[in-house]
Structure formats: structure tokens, C-alpha cells
Enzyme design. Structure first.
Site: not given
Ligand code: NOJ
Length: 479
Positions: A197, A390
Site C-alpha cells: 500500500e 488483503e
């Protein structure tokens, strides 16, 4: 050990083989099975070094920016730190056995840069290297695939002291780190993710200061973004050249599908600006489209001030897969307080969303958002495969008579998985799904309060209790 004893010991480990009745009913109601996703679909769980390992000063590890930040006053809402946390560093073997008992095949974890290179560069720390050797070997012994991420936010503090991601030298530091990792684990590891991320760690860490290292402002943000975009491609290139035969290479992105609150032009434009920031900022330079300056003109400053000749080309790399990480969609509207960059109205509470549709993070449960995000990212040129690296939810959990009943989390997984399957049927090349997370863990600036695990962790005793959601997966994934 006879069959009965074997069943009993595995059952004790994983809580129980048999689902309690209401859960079994939910499972039947899901309306899909593992087979619907195809025989090669990867089922895994995701974790990250700082969030689970503990052992913050052990065996030669140096502090990371998160050690420093969590020790700083008032940075973590609960005043906690992850010095010990889940203590995965010492409990990795039984944790991986538990993961195996839950029938998962993939273990996603991250490598701690300050464990491997305590000075950030230079002399490697053999004890740190050996820790991940043990983790990887244990995975292989159990038939689990180890999927490491090179960077899940724990930059060595010594490098932050030199400017961290704002310093262009990070390209050289990360290259050296990548080479060490490839040399140390490339003989056994086939699946890799480079960054976790990038939008989150640059924006939260270098723009708004809510995460480590707590820096703020565009003069930190813009160089951090640019150097991250360069590293994102460069590290992939190094892994591919070091491990030409074996590597299945990816990198991950946070994503939230954007919807304008009202269909009026000004709100649609506000939603577009937010989309450019949340979703497009890192994937577009990677696929050769450059930064989304059309929608966010302030990004031109990167090209004017921080880029060097050839950088736009260097930011490109053709990964074998991309990871997308999704939790909620975002509703955008123009507001008068923040009209310049974007406007945001994703607060579920303000919109009177029912309480059971809001997670412990304040995020609204929006399953169709994952399907929309999958489609959005699949539409970029050259995307070969997508893995949901995720997805999951935090809800308040309690141990009652040795069990943790978490029907909202079970429902969350069923609903999101149904949408992943729908996206797959609509042509998105989605080939895997990893739950966030395996264990309850340290949720960054929120501390230990939000519990995302399939497995409950008692932070006092370190005892693990498989939640109903963990048992749901155990049953769902059974061969
Ligand atoms: C994003 C991050 O990768 C992970 O570290 C975090 O705990 C989860 N999502 C939940 O917020």
C-alpha cells in the site's frame, strides 16, 4: 498417535473441527463453494512484521520508524506499542501449524528490513536472516506457500534519520535490500510482493503525519511519492533479474471505489479527484501512464521539482500480478472546507448506516465495492493477474466459554467473497484471496483495539483462540 488422537489434537489446536449449528447454516447459505473459484485459486492469510512479530530489540534488530513512532507520546490512540504484541517471533512454528489446520495454503508475511540490515545498508544480520529462514522452512515443511512482502512500512530508523522516503538515496538503499533478500530466500521463495500500500504509507506517514514517521506537508509528500514510485518498479526489476526462473512477482495497492454523493457536476469532479489520489497515484506510473496530473495538477510539481530525466520510464515495470487490498468504498462530494484537493464523505455514521454495517474502524461494509475495484484495476493495460492480497474486517470480539462468535465477520467474508467470485465470472483475472488477518494484531495508530484476526489473541497470555470466522474458512477450504 491413532486416528482418534490425531483428530483430537488437531481439533484442540484449531478449536473444533465441527461448526456450531448457526455457523454451519450460514456456511450453507453462502451459495458458493471453494470449487467455484477454480482449482488453482490461492487461498491465504496476510500479516505484517511490525504488526505481529514483537521481539523489537532481539537478535540484532535495530528500531524501525514504527518502533520510534509508537514509543513517541500520543502517536498511538491507546498508548500501546508492538514491542511484544503477538510474539510471532517466538511462536511462529505453532502459529503456522494452526494456519495449516485452518486449511489455508498461503502465508503472506513481510520481511523486517531492520532485522536483516540493522544499519539499513551494509552488513547483514545473520540472526535476522535466520529468523525468516525458519519461517520459510516451516511453511515448506507444512505445505504452505511463503509469500513475503519486502516492505510493509517498517523502514529502519537509521534511514529515516537521513530523510527516509524523501531522500532519493532510498532507491539505492532499497536496491541493496532487495538483492540481499533475493540472495537469502530466492532458492525457496517463488512468490513475492514488493510494496504494501504505497498510497497509505506515503500519505499517512509523509503528508498528514498520522503514521510513522509522522511527517507532514507537500514538501515531504511529493518527494516521498516519487521515490516510492521509482522503488516500486526498480525492486521488481532487480528481483526478476536475480531470480529469472522462479519468481512470480507482484506489488500491492490499497483501493476504494469512489462514488459521488450527488450526481451534480461539482460532486462528480470531487469524486474524480479523490479517485485519482486513492486509486490511481501509484498504479498509473507503474503501467506507463505517468502520474494522474490531468485530475490532480499539483502532482506536476513532482515532475518539475523531483524527477530526473528518464524517471517516467524507470517507474514502469510489468509485474506478473498486482495485489489489491480493499475494505470499503468511498463516497466523494465537494465540500467548502477542503475544496482544493478533494472532498470526502465516507463517514458511515453521518449517513446513518445501520450499526451492524459499520466495522470497528468506522468503515462501512460495502461488498460490491470490491467487485468495482477489481474491475477498475483489471482495466489497466498489461495487468495479467490480480490477487486480493488483503480483505477483512474488525469487529469487537469476546471470548465466551473458550469460543469467539463473530457472525458479522463471517457475513462480511461471505458477502465480499461472493463479489470477488462475481468479478471473476465477469472476466477479471482474479486468482487469489488473502484474509486480513490471520491473528488479531497491532492496528498501527489505532493500537490493539481493532481486532481483524480469524484467530483471537489474548495479549496478556498470548493465547490464540480460533474465531467462528476461522472455523468458517477451515470448513470452506476443506479438500
Ligand atoms: C492495510 C494494511 O496493509 C494493514 O497493515 C492494515 O492492518 C490493514 N489494511 C487494516 O487497516
Amino acid at each position: 498417535m491413532n486416528r482418534r488422537q490425531a483428530i483430537q489434537s488437531t481439533a484442540a489446536l484449531a478449536g473444533s473441527f465441527f461448526l456450531p449449528k448457526p455457523l454451519a447454516k450460514l456456511f450453507l447459505e453462502a451459495g458458493f463453494t471453494k470449487q467455484d473459484f477454480g482449482p488453482n485459486f490461492k487461498w491465504g492469510v496476510a500479516t505484517a512484521s511490525y504488526q505481529i512479530e514483537g521481539a523489537w530489540q532481539e537478535d540484532g534488530k535495530s528500531p524501525s520508524v514504527w518502533d520510534t513512532f509508537a514509543h513517541g507520546k500520543k502517536n498511538i490512540k491507546t498508548g500501546e506499542n508492538a514491542d511484544v504484541g503477538c510474539d510471532f517471533y517466538h511462536r511462529y512454528a505453532s502459529d503456522l501449524e494452526l494456519l495449516k489446520a485452518l486449511n489455508f495454503k498461503v502465508f503472506r508475511f513481510s520481511l523486517g528490513w531492520p532485522r536483516l540490515l540493522p544499519q539499513g545498508t551494509g552488513k547483514a544480520n545473520q540472526k535476522g536472516i535466520d529468523f525468516y529462514n525458519r519461517v520459510i522452512d516451516k511453511c515448506l515443511e507444512l505445505g504452505l506457500e511463503p509469500w513475503p512482502t519486502l516492505y510493509h512500512w517498517d523502514l529502519p530508523q537509521v534511514l529515516e534519520d537521513k530523510g527516509g522516503w524523501t531522500n532519493r538515496d532510498v532507491l539505492n538503499w532499497f536496491s541493496e535490500y532487495t538483492q540481499l533478500v533475493a540472495k537469502s530466500y530466492g532458492d525457496r521463495v517463488q512468490n513475492w510482493m514488493v510494496l504494501n500500500e504505497p498510497f497509505a504509507f506515503t500519505t499517512l506517514g509523509y503528508m498528514v503525519g498520522w503514521h510513522a514517521p509522522g511527517k507532514k506537508g507537500l514538501r515531504n509528500y511529493l518527494p516521498a511519492v516519487h521515490h516510492t514510485a521509482l522503488v516500486q518498479a526498480e525492486s521488481g526489476r532487480i528481483l526478476r533479474s536475480e531470480l529469472p526462473k522462479t519468481a512470480n512477482l507482484g506489488t500491492t495497492f490499497s483501493c476504494s471505489f469512489l462514488e459521488p454523493k450527488f450526481n451534480a457536476e461539482k460532486h462528480v469532479r470531487a469524486a474524480k479527484r479523490m479517485d485519482a489520489l486513492l486509486n490511481r497515484l501509484f498504479v498509473e506510473p507503474l503501467v506507463g501512464m505517468g502520474y494522474p496530473t490531468d485530475t490532480l495538477p499539483f502532482l506536476r510539481k513532482i515532475e518539475e521539482k523531483y524527477a530526473q530525466p528518464g524517471d517516467m520510464e524507470r517507474m514502469k515495470f510489468d509485474y506478473d500480478f498486482i495485489g489489491i487490498q480493499n475494505y470499503f468504498r468511498v463516497i466523494g462530494k465537494r465540500s467548502f472546507t477542503t475544496p482544493v484537493l478533494w472532498a470526502n464523505e465516507h463517514s458511515a455514521k453521518k449517513r446513518h448506516v445501520p450499526a451492524d454495517q459499520i466495522t470497528d474502524m468506522g468503515w462501512e461494509v460495502t461488498p460490491d465495492g470490491i467487485r468495482q475495484s477489481l474491475k477498475q484495476f483489471a482495466a489497466y493495460p498489461g495487468i495479467k493477474k490480480i490477487i486480493v492480497t488483503e480483505n477483512g474486517a474488525a469487529f469487537p470480539d469476546m471470548v465466551e466459554n473458550g469460543a469467539v462468535h463473530d457472525p458479522l465477520r463471517v457475513k462480511f467474508y461471505e458477502d465480499y467473497l461472493a463479489k470477488v467470485l462475481q468479478a471473476k465470472r465477469e472476466g477479471v483475472p482474479v486468482e487469489g484471496y488473502f484474509c486480513w488477518s490471520f491473528l488479531d494484531n497491532f492496528e498501527w495508530a489505532e493500537g490493539f483495539r481493532p481486532r481483524f484476526g480469524l484467530v483471537y489473541v489474548d495479549y496478556e497470555t498470548k493465547e490464540r483462540v480460533v474465531k467462528d470466522s476461522g472455523k468458517w474458512f477451515q470448513e470452506f477450504l476443506k479438500d
